[in-house]
Enzyme design. Structure first.
Site, PDB file in Angstrom:
ATOM      1  N   GLY A 189      -1.927   7.769 -23.432  1.00 25.53           N
ATOM      2  CA  GLY A 189      -2.709   7.297 -22.359  1.00 25.53           C
ATOM      3  C   GLY A 189      -4.583   8.334 -23.741  1.00 25.53           C
ATOM      4  O   GLY A 189      -4.750   8.459 -24.315  1.00 25.53           O
TER       5      GLY A 189
ATOM      6  N   THR B  84      -5.448  13.016 -11.335  1.00 23.21           N
ATOM      7  CA  THR B  84      -6.258  13.242 -10.130  1.00 23.21           C
ATOM      8  C   THR B  84      -5.308  12.280  -9.261  1.00 23.21           C
ATOM      9  O   THR B  84      -4.571  12.028  -9.279  1.00 23.21           O
ATOM     10  CB  THR B  84      -7.838  12.973 -10.385  1.00 23.21           C
ATOM     11  OG1 THR B  84      -7.565  11.082 -10.156  1.00 23.21           O
ATOM     12  CG2 THR B  84      -8.721  13.628 -10.623  1.00 23.21           C
TER      13      THR B  84
ATOM     14  N   HIS C  10     -17.266   5.476 -13.118  1.00 20.80           N
ATOM     15  CA  HIS C  10     -16.200   5.173 -13.868  1.00 20.80           C
ATOM     16  C   HIS C  10     -16.592   4.424 -14.387  1.00 20.80           C
ATOM     17  O   HIS C  10     -16.683   3.329 -13.220  1.00 20.80           O
ATOM     18  CB  HIS C  10     -15.023   6.228 -12.836  1.00 20.80           C
ATOM     19  CG  HIS C  10     -14.895   7.249 -12.440  1.00 20.80           C
ATOM     20  ND1 HIS C  10     -15.468   7.987 -11.709  1.00 20.80           N
ATOM     21  CD2 HIS C  10     -14.444   8.233 -13.078  1.00 20.80           C
ATOM     22  CE1 HIS C  10     -15.755   9.801 -12.013  1.00 20.80           C
ATOM     23  NE2 HIS C  10     -14.686  10.302 -12.357  1.00 20.80           N
ATOM     24  N   HIS C  11     -14.965   4.614 -14.988  1.00 19.84           N
ATOM     25  CA  HIS C  11     -14.685   3.457 -15.931  1.00 19.84           C
ATOM     26  C   HIS C  11     -13.777   2.571 -15.755  1.00 19.84           C
ATOM     27  O   HIS C  11     -13.436   2.548 -14.631  1.00 19.84           O
ATOM     28  CB  HIS C  11     -14.118   3.850 -17.465  1.00 19.84           C
ATOM     29  CG  HIS C  11     -12.813   4.825 -16.872  1.00 19.84           C
ATOM     30  ND1 HIS C  11     -11.996   4.270 -16.964  1.00 19.84           N
ATOM     31  CD2 HIS C  11     -12.369   5.245 -16.488  1.00 19.84           C
ATOM     32  CE1 HIS C  11     -10.765   4.324 -16.721  1.00 19.84           C
ATOM     33  NE2 HIS C  11     -11.727   5.632 -16.763  1.00 19.84           N
TER      34      HIS C  11
ATOM     35  N   LYS D 297     -10.337   3.571 -13.752  1.00 18.64           N
ATOM     36  CA  LYS D 297      -9.630   4.634 -13.085  1.00 18.64           C
ATOM     37  C   LYS D 297      -8.582   3.467 -12.111  1.00 18.64           C
ATOM     38  O   LYS D 297      -9.696   2.649 -10.915  1.00 18.64           O
ATOM     39  CB  LYS D 297     -10.570   5.076 -12.616  1.00 18.64           C
ATOM     40  CG  LYS D 297     -10.730   6.020 -11.654  1.00 18.64           C
ATOM     41  CD  LYS D 297     -11.552   7.180 -11.700  1.00 18.64           C
ATOM     42  CE  LYS D 297     -11.713   8.429 -10.848  1.00 18.64           C
ATOM     43  NZ  LYS D 297     -10.234   9.293 -11.550  1.00 18.64           N
TER      44      LYS D 297
ATOM     45  N   THR E 202     -12.762  14.390  -8.464  1.00 15.68           N
ATOM     46  CA  THR E 202     -14.078  15.308  -8.604  1.00 15.68           C
ATOM     47  C   THR E 202     -14.866  14.915  -7.276  1.00 15.68           C
ATOM     48  O   THR E 202     -15.674  16.087  -6.504  1.00 15.68           O
ATOM     49  CB  THR E 202     -14.842  15.238  -9.646  1.00 15.68           C
ATOM     50  OG1 THR E 202     -14.280  15.275 -11.289  1.00 15.68           O
ATOM     51  CG2 THR E 202     -16.298  16.223  -9.933  1.00 15.68           C
TER      52      THR E 202
HETATM   53  P1  NAD Z   1      -4.102   5.903 -18.592  1.00 12.26           P
HETATM   54  O1  NAD Z   1      -3.841   4.539 -17.643  1.00 12.26           O
HETATM   55  O2  NAD Z   1      -5.131   5.974 -20.212  1.00 12.26           O
HETATM   56  O3  NAD Z   1      -2.882   7.520 -19.560  1.00 12.26           O
HETATM   57  C1  NAD Z   1      -2.304   7.316 -18.771  1.00 12.26           C
HETATM   58  C2  NAD Z   1      -0.789   7.862 -18.962  1.00 12.26           C
HETATM   59  O4  NAD Z   1       0.054   8.061 -18.812  1.00 12.26           O
HETATM   60  C3  NAD Z   1      -0.581   6.510 -19.153  1.00 12.26           C
HETATM   61  O5  NAD Z   1      -0.366   6.310 -21.530  1.00 12.26           O
HETATM   62  C4  NAD Z   1       0.874   6.026 -19.436  1.00 12.26           C
HETATM   63  O6  NAD Z   1       1.541   5.653 -19.960  1.00 12.26           O
HETATM   64  C5  NAD Z   1       1.532   7.119 -18.762  1.00 12.26           C
HETATM   65  N1  NAD Z   1       2.415   7.922 -18.024  1.00 12.26           N
HETATM   66  C6  NAD Z   1       2.891   7.321 -17.229  1.00 12.26           C
HETATM   67  N2  NAD Z   1       3.539   7.991 -16.774  1.00 12.26           N
HETATM   68  C7  NAD Z   1       4.393   8.403 -17.114  1.00 12.26           C
HETATM   69  C8  NAD Z   1       5.826   9.275 -17.270  1.00 12.26           C
HETATM   70  N3  NAD Z   1       6.733   9.675 -16.462  1.00 12.26           N
HETATM   71  N4  NAD Z   1       5.341  10.124 -18.026  1.00 12.26           N
HETATM   72  C9  NAD Z   1       4.973  10.378 -19.677  1.00 12.26           C
HETATM   73  N5  NAD Z   1       4.188   9.862 -19.219  1.00 12.26           N
HETATM   74  C10 NAD Z   1       3.366   9.004 -18.412  1.00 12.26           C
HETATM   75  O7  NAD Z   1      -5.086   6.939 -17.987  1.00 12.26           O
HETATM   76  P2  NAD Z   1      -6.432   8.302 -17.824  1.00 12.26           P
HETATM   77  O8  NAD Z   1      -7.447   7.307 -18.104  1.00 12.26           O
HETATM   78  O9  NAD Z   1      -6.062   8.595 -19.462  1.00 12.26           O
HETATM   79  O10 NAD Z   1      -6.195   8.982 -17.634  1.00 12.26           O
HETATM   80  C11 NAD Z   1      -5.436   9.929 -16.157  1.00 12.26           C
HETATM   81  C12 NAD Z   1      -5.305  10.850 -15.515  1.00 12.26           C
HETATM   82  O11 NAD Z   1      -6.757  11.941 -15.885  1.00 12.26           O
HETATM   83  C13 NAD Z   1      -5.837   9.962 -14.518  1.00 12.26           C
HETATM   84  O12 NAD Z   1      -5.543  10.068 -13.145  1.00 12.26           O
HETATM   85  C14 NAD Z   1      -7.488  10.408 -14.121  1.00 12.26           C
HETATM   86  O13 NAD Z   1      -8.213  10.029 -13.083  1.00 12.26           O
HETATM   87  C15 NAD Z   1      -7.362  12.046 -14.838  1.00 12.26           C
HETATM   88  N6  NAD Z   1      -9.208  12.331 -15.773  1.00 12.26           N
HETATM   89  C16 NAD Z   1      -8.864  13.425 -15.067  1.00 12.26           C
HETATM   90  C17 NAD Z   1      -9.722  14.825 -16.076  1.00 12.26           C
HETATM   91  C18 NAD Z   1     -10.178  15.860 -15.788  1.00 12.26           C
HETATM   92  O14 NAD Z   1     -10.770  16.235 -16.408  1.00 12.26           O
HETATM   93  N7  NAD Z   1      -9.150  15.942 -14.646  1.00 12.26           N
HETATM   94  C19 NAD Z   1     -10.695  13.675 -16.637  1.00 12.26           C
HETATM   95  C20 NAD Z   1     -10.341  12.203 -16.644  1.00 12.26           C
HETATM   96  C21 NAD Z   1      -9.436  11.755 -16.083  1.00 12.26           C
END
Ligand code: NAD
Length: 265
Positions: A11, A96, A151-152, A155, A162
């Site tokens: 991801g 999140t 956000h982008h 999302k 947050t």
């Molecule tokens: P994304 O969709 O790019 O990536 C998610 C990845 O998870 C994908 O590659 C998908 O194939 C994989 N996935 C799905 N189910 C899975 C499973 N069962 N096992 C393993 N992998 C699996 O999303 P993203 O932009 O990388 O965001 C991911 C999460 O992080 C979101 O919830 C986002 O809101 C959160 N986020 C948190 C912060 C933070 O600072 N806490 C910052 C940015 C994003």
């Protein structure tokens, strides 16, 4: 070196975490889980071949992973947490949209009397963590506040974790919020969603953005705006690596919400 497995490794966030773990002298990437790249060696660590979620229990055991980092989706994060706990791994969750029930489920998987720690943070960017603290400090001095999170355009959850956490902390810091004056809403949703304390949250989704938030506070004759911008996903990496190294030290058994404690806030 702390041995780290990344779930959601392909991801946007997971891939950035893999690269950061490889680049940091304190950590070693030993496993990667993501259905979209299962069977493929990671470009940033060719010795690590990504596996499908069904193979996660086996790979966590065989790789000797100490800390699992999860950046996936709200629908799968608790299943992943069960696998990480069963494998005896500490866990750092950036996904999140978990909600209160999700946090209680994590607290059961990672009880305080155990030896394993789980860190869940809605935002790992140090500036965002500070901005939440500043909003909490300002809250008692203002009667009105609204949060705009931007956000982008890919999302999947709204509002952002947050924004929800910011509202919760502001609501806990003050109980003197003014009533909303709106008597007629011409376009549904124009006043945003209602979060903790009745604080309105507005979610913008726009191509080109990463993660941004403005907390607007107002009182008689003055306003205060607290704004934070994550301009690149690299902004989250110091906080993720801090959580990984802190939880791996064994000093944080049970569930820790946010990275404030690691920053001395
Ligand atoms: P994304 O969709 O790019 O990536 C998610 C990845 O998870 C994908 O590659 C998908 O194939 C994989 N996935 C799905 N189910 C899975 C499973 N069962 N096992 C393993 N992998 C699996 O999303 P993203 O932009 O990388 O965001 C991911 C999460 O992080 C979101 O919830 C986002 O809101 C959160 N986020 C948190 C912060 C933070 O600072 N806490 C910052 C940015 C994003």
């Amino acid at each position: 070196m702390t041995r780290v497995a990344v779930i959601g490794a392909a991801g946007r966030m997971g891939a950035t975490v893999c690269a950061a773990v490889v680049a940091d002298a304190r950590t070693e990437l030993v496993a990667a889980v993501d259905p979209t790249v299962a069977g493929t060696p990671l470009a940033v660590a060719p010795s690590v071949v990504a596996v499908a979620p069904a193979d996660a229990p086996e790979v966590l055991a065989s790789s000797g992973a100490e800390v699992v980092v999860d950046f996936t989706a709200p629908s799968v994060v608790l299943d992943n947490a069960s696998v990480a706990a069963a494998a005896g791994c500490h866990l750092v969750i950036g996904t999140t949209g978990l909600g209160a029930d999700g946090l209680s489920a994590l607290a059961s998987l990672y009880p305080p009397e155990g030896s394993l720690g789980c860190v869940v943070a809605a935002n790992f960017a140090i500036g965002a963590v500070l901005s939440m603290r500043f909003a909490e400090m300002a809250a008692p001095w203002f009667e009105t506040a609204e949060i705009i999170e931007l956000h982008h355009d890919r999302k999947v959850d709204a509002p952002s974790g947050t924004a929800l956490r910011t509202a919760e902390r502001m609501a806990a810091a003050s109980s003197t919020w003014a009533d909303d004056p709106t008597q007629s809403t011409v376009v549904a949703g124009a006043r945003g969603g209602v979060a903790a304390g009745g604080i309105r949250v507005h979610s913008v989704r726009l191509r080109g953005l990463v993660a941004h938030q403005e907390v607007l506070l107002g009182t008689t004759g003055e306003t205060l705006t607290i704004r934070h911008d994550s301009l690149d996903r690299a902004s989250f990496m110091p906080g993720v690596l801090l959580a990984v190294t802190q939880v791996a030290s064994g000093a944080w058994p049970g569930l820790t919400v946010g990275i404030d404690a690691f920053l001395g806030l």
